[in-house]
Structure formats: C-alpha cells, structure tokens
Design an enzyme around this catalytic site. Structure first.
Site, short mmCIF file in Angstrom:
data_model
loop_
_atom_site.label_atom_id
_atom_site.label_comp_id
_atom_site.label_asym_id
_atom_site.label_seq_id
_atom_site.Cartn_x
_atom_site.Cartn_y
_atom_site.Cartn_z
N THR A 270 -24.06 -7.06 23.33
CA THR A 270 -22.63 -7.30 23.43
C THR A 270 -22.26 -7.60 24.87
OG1 THR A 270 -22.27 -5.76 21.61
CG2 THR A 270 -20.36 -6.32 22.94
N GLN A 322 -25.80 -11.71 14.32
CA GLN A 322 -25.66 -10.32 13.89
C GLN A 322 -24.23 -10.06 13.43
OE1 GLN A 322 -25.54 -6.73 16.56
NE2 GLN A 322 -27.51 -6.28 15.61
N CYS A 353 -24.87 0.29 15.86
CA CYS A 353 -23.87 0.34 16.93
C CYS A 353 -23.28 1.75 17.04
CB CYS A 353 -22.75 -0.67 16.68
SG CYS A 353 -21.50 -0.72 17.96
N GLY A 455 -36.64 0.19 22.56
CA GLY A 455 -36.29 1.33 23.40
C GLY A 455 -37.20 1.51 24.60
#
Length: 607
Positions: A270, A322, A353, A455
């Site tokens: 984002t 997405q 999210c 991650g």
C-alpha cells in the site's frame, strides 16, 4: 578496548570507525547543506521519537507507564498533514489549451481554468531543468507549456514541439494497460453494468449456509462434468438467442494456468507499491508483481483513484491485482468486472491486512475468522474468473494463537491456486520475527497447492534459509522497500555493497518513471515527490554492506547513528524528514513554499 559510542541491544552491528553520535551526525549533515536551516525548521521536520526495541526474548509483561506510549507509536501517522498536489498551483491552465485542441473549451466562460497562456506563464513556477524526460523518450510531452521542463519542447510562440522520429513508434505501442474507460465509469456510477455470472452464483448461496458444491473450484475438478450440467439451465428467463458463452463455463483445467513455483514475488504494498516502484523492482529481477490493495466497493463505484491501482506496465510480464472486501456479493461482482475489463494474470484476495479500518468491518485478517463468508467469496470469485485466484493470509489474528493451519486445507477445497502466508499474526503487525517454522508446517499442509512464505527477507542468506523450508517461493515486502536490489542479490547469491551514487541513480530512475506515470506538470512533480518521500522513509533503514560488523543486516535491527563513506551515504542514512526532502530536491527541484510532509507508516518494527 570499548567503543566510544554505546550500542544498545537490538541495534545493528556497525564497524566502530563509522559509529557516531546523533549530535555529530546532524552537525556533519548540516555542514554540507547549501543553506542553513533554523532551529524551528529542524524541529518541524525532525526525526520520529525513539521507542524501545521489541525483541523476541521480551516477556509479555510491560511496564504500565510505557503501554500508552507504545500504543500511540504503532501503525500509521493518522493525523499527518496532507496537501493535494493540485493545491501547489494557484491558477491552472485549461486542458483544452494544454492539448492544443481545435475545438473550444466545452464549458466556455464557465470554465474554472485559465485560457490565456501568457497569463498562466506569468504565474507558473520556474522550470526545473533544460531536458524533459518525456520529450526525450517519447518524442512528445503531453503536458505542453504546463510541463516543469517546458523549455525543452516549446517554441517561442509557446507551442508544443514534437519529435516525429520518436513519437510515431512510441504512439503505436501501449506501455500502460488497464485504464478506466469513461463509458464504463459512467455505467458503473449509474449502476447500469450487468453481472450475470455473479448474480447466477449468488442465487445458489442462501443466507447463513455454505455454498453448494456445484460452485467448486480447481480442488474439485473430478466432479466438474456433473455440476456444470446442473448449472446449464439459465437461472432467469433470457431474451434473445442462447450462445455457448451463456451455458458453458470454463472447467478448472481450462482456466489460464500460471507457474508460480520458485519465483520471486514482490508483495502488494500500500502507498509505496506503485507502478514506478514496481518498474524499479522488475529491473532488479522481481518475477511476479501485484498492484496495491484495491477496495472492491470503490472499484464498483467507478472511482478513478481506485482504478489507478490496477494499472499495469508493459514490463510486468506476470502481474496480478489484489482485492479487499468482506462480502460475497461485492467481491464476486468486482471479480467479474475485472475479468471482463482488465488484463491480469491472477487476482489475489487480501485476507492479511491488519489495519483497523479494514479489520473492523470484517475484511483483511477478519476474513480468517469468518470462514463461511470467506468460502462464499472464494467460490464466487472462482466461478466468474478466467485467471487463477490467490489468497494472502497471516498466521492468525491473535498472537500465539495460530489458525492458518486450519484454514489452508479448506482453501485447497475451495479452489485457490496459490496461498501466501505472512509469518506473523495481526496482533504482531510487523514486530518480532516471522515464524518460518510454522510457515514450513503450513507448506506441507498446502501441497500440492503452492504456498509462498513472507516475512523478514532482507538478504540472499535470508532467502536461502526460507527456501530450505517447504515453500514453493518467496514473497518480498519491506525488504524490497529498504533495498530494491535485493532481487538481484538473491538471484546472484551475493551481498551487493552498492554505492551511494548507484542508489541515487535508482532514485533518478524512479523520478523519471514517476514523471511518466503521474505527469511532468506541477501536480505530477509533487505527486512523484510525495511517493518518493514515502519510499525514502524505508530506504533510510538500509546499512551499506561495507559498514557492517556482521553481515547480513537483519530487518528488525535498528540502524545506529553512523557516518557513511561519503556525504551522500550519510545523507541517505538520515531519518530526518528534512534530509529526505533535500534528496528529493536534488532530483525534482525545490519544494513549494507551503510544502509539508510526514510519512504514512511508522517504523514500529524496530523503533
């Protein structure tokens, strides 16, 4: 011999000769500035307040008086000042004049823009340079006299010049796809778009019950022939002849297939994961790219700003979008809308999210605990899409309460083509380390459906350790923001001690891509600057390889104050907003008088 500069726990290990103090660091940067700033200006654009590093070994108990402060420092700067790029220009020129149309302005005297070019030029800000990237690349700059590099392509009569040798070839090729058609936007706003596939599916879903098995996905391919016959009867009375498209749907094996295995996947990011940034990452070796998270309700309403998130550059050979939503009807309709109107290789459902705005209405991570709705969404979208459907999830909602291993077998049954697992819960956000042991366990449960791990990937060594697990591929998120050349490092299995000059060239490329995407007028320049500053809030966390005492750098280790090997390297290490602005001014000229900026995201992973 003890170091003169104390390095606290959770801080990256840097060679002693480069370590310094905060005061010396900023004094050094100040000495290299062309103009001195006042103390008040320093305070306005200062560094974010330091906060205690959260380590894996920390216990759950915290001191009560620190809890409130920690809460305030998490997440986003919600009250940050926000200036729209168009507000930096007092008077704007009418598009009919910029584009030199033969016909007069449709609004005539009621038009709120200027029609006198001379009057506009008297108030226009000074040009930023003698060369226009758009004119030099494409042979024509569509922003004409409003371009901040207009002297490169305007005549003495203020007419826009065209280089025909460059313009003709560039006009024939489409560099950006997935634009919002004006007619489609009008029909969406008036609710005149038909969703036959979505409506047919929604009729099979009764409130409070799971969808019937006749809406199965690729996971139930062996039952496909019988179920498709049941769906052959039109659910409503039809008008006109029935074609093959009305009664025959693609079987799972006939859908477009994408081989995701062993690919490097740039995560949908984002704000920072915009098209110019994705182009930079593609240049460094990213295999799969995905647009920023788009709200399905906004897309169905025809919002141009939301549709802009779906744009795809020609260099993005494996590209997806997405979607975020929390209801089967809107998500299925949106999937059908995109299937018919844009060019993508896959569609991803955001069920990871963590932000409150999304989670509290049942979207994002909220879908992981609403399995009935989640199933309806997945099966519904699969029924109307001709491309693979993928899902991005977290380990769970609460810390130390993983649920992904329970959800993954269900996702296989529902027919997803790829699962991406971020090794943290919603409660963790980006604190502590990602749980790759759990990701490994989940990858075995997901087989044969590919599962990508996500991650803490910041070096090729991190990527190698991740590949030793059972994952089919790796998704890179913050690591790409901190060092976009990470994809090259992973593919070439090396640590790249990149110079400050090379890093500045990357920012210059981003600037050129931004001017091409958002425009070279004042509005486009300031929009490019805004997104560059957002990105610089991540880039400043990178520590050059040659300065590290221990290679590689870990993503959750906070950089201490250090002197770079040259002034630019030190400047790029600063967490001062004012220093980021100085870097932007090297590429985009001075900021407007009323300019202000505060980054959207806080560095709560290590600050």
């Amino acid at each position: 011999m003890e170091s003169a500069v104390e390095v606290e726990r959770g801080t990256a290990a840097i060679k002693e000769q480069f370590l310094t103090t905060k005061e010396k660091f900023h004094a050094f940067l100040e000495s290299g500035r062309p103009g001195q700033k006042s103390e008040e200006a320093e305070r306005d654009s200062g560094e974010p307040e330091q906060k205690r590093i959260r380590l894996d070994s920390d216990g759950a108990q915290e001191e009560p008086d620190k809890n409130e402060k920690k809460k305030k420092m998490r997440g986003q700067n919600k009250s940050r000042p926000h200036m729209k790029p168009q507000s930096y220009e007092d008077r704007r020129l009418c598009p009919s004049i910029i584009q030199e149309r033969d016909t007069k302005c449709f609004y005539g005297d009621k038009c709120r823009f200027l029609h006198d070019v001379s009057e506009y030029m008297s108030t226009k800000a000074a040009d930023l340079g003698d060369q226009c990237y758009l004119f030099n690349t494409f042979g024509k700059c569509h922003y004409g006299v409003t371009c901040r590099f207009a002297k490169a392509h305007t005549s003495a009569e203020l007419k826009n010049l065209v280089n025909e040798d460059l313009y003709k070839p560039s006009a024939e090729r489409e560099t950006v796809r997935n634009h919002l058609d004006k007619d489609l936007q009008r029909r969406l706003r008036k609710k005149q778009v038909s969703f036959k596939g979505a409506e047919a599916y929604l009729k099979t879903v009764t409130r409070g019950k799971k969808p019937e098995e006749n809406q199965s996905g690729p996971g139930d391919a062996e039952n496909a022939p019988e179920t498709k016959q049941e769906c052959a009867i039109p659910p409503v009375k039809t008008v006109g002849p029935i074609t093959d498209a009305d009664i025959i749907k693609l079987r799972p094996c006939e859908k477009k297939q994408v081989d995701f295995r062993d690919k490097l996947y740039l995560a949908p990011l984002t704000t920072c994961g915009n098209l110019p940034f994705r182009r930079v990452c593609k240049r460094f070796g990213a295999d799969v790219t995905c647009g920023e998270m788009a709200m399905c309700t906004n897309l169905l309403q025809g919002q141009a700003s939301e549709w802009a998130l779906l744009k795809r550059h020609a260099t993005e050979d494996l590209f997806g979008v997405q979607l975020e939503g929390c209801f089967p009807d809107t998500m299925t309709r949106c999937a059908e809308l995109l299937n018919q109107n844009i060019d993508v290789d896959f569609v991803d459902i955001n069920s990871g999210c963590p932000i409150d705005l999304v989670y509290k209405k049942g979207g994002g991570c909220g879908l992981m605990t609403r399995t009935c709705k989640f199933e309806q969404i997945v099966r519904g979208m699969n029924s109307v899409l001709d491309v693979p459907l993928t899902v991005k999830i977290r380990t769970g909602v609460q810390q130390n309460c993983n649920i992904a291993h329970k959800l993954i077998p269900e996702l296989k049954k529902w027919g997803v083509s790829l699962i991406t697992l971020h090794g943290r819960s919603r409660e963790q956000r980006y604190t502590k380390s990602a749980d790759w042991e759990y990701i490994d366990t989940c990858s075995k449960l997901a087989a044969p459906v590919p599962l990508f791990g996500n991650g803490d990937i910041l070096s090729y060594e991190d990527a190698m350790k991740a590949r030793e697990t059972g994952v089919s591929g790796i998704m890179v998120a913050r690591g790409a923001l901190i060092k976009p050349w990470l994809f090259t490092e992973i593919k070439e299995s090396r640590h790249w001690d990149i110079s400050s000059g090379e890093r500045l060239d990357i920012l210059r490329d981003f600037t050129n891509y931004g001017l091409e995407h958002w425009g070279s007028d004042t509005q486009g320049v300031e929009k490019t600057r805004s997104f560059m500053l957002e990105w610089l809030s991540f880039l400043c966390r990178y520590i050059p390889v040659g300065l590290l005492e221990r290679v590689p750098q870990k993503i959750n280790e906070r950089p201490p104050f250090y002197m770079g090997r040259d002034y630019m390297e030190s400047l790029m290490a600063s967490q001062h907003v004012g220093d980021w602005i100085q870097i932007s001014e090297m590429l985009l000229g001075p900021v407007p008088k009323n300019f202000s900026f505060l980054p959207k995201h806080k560095a709560n992973a290590y600050k």
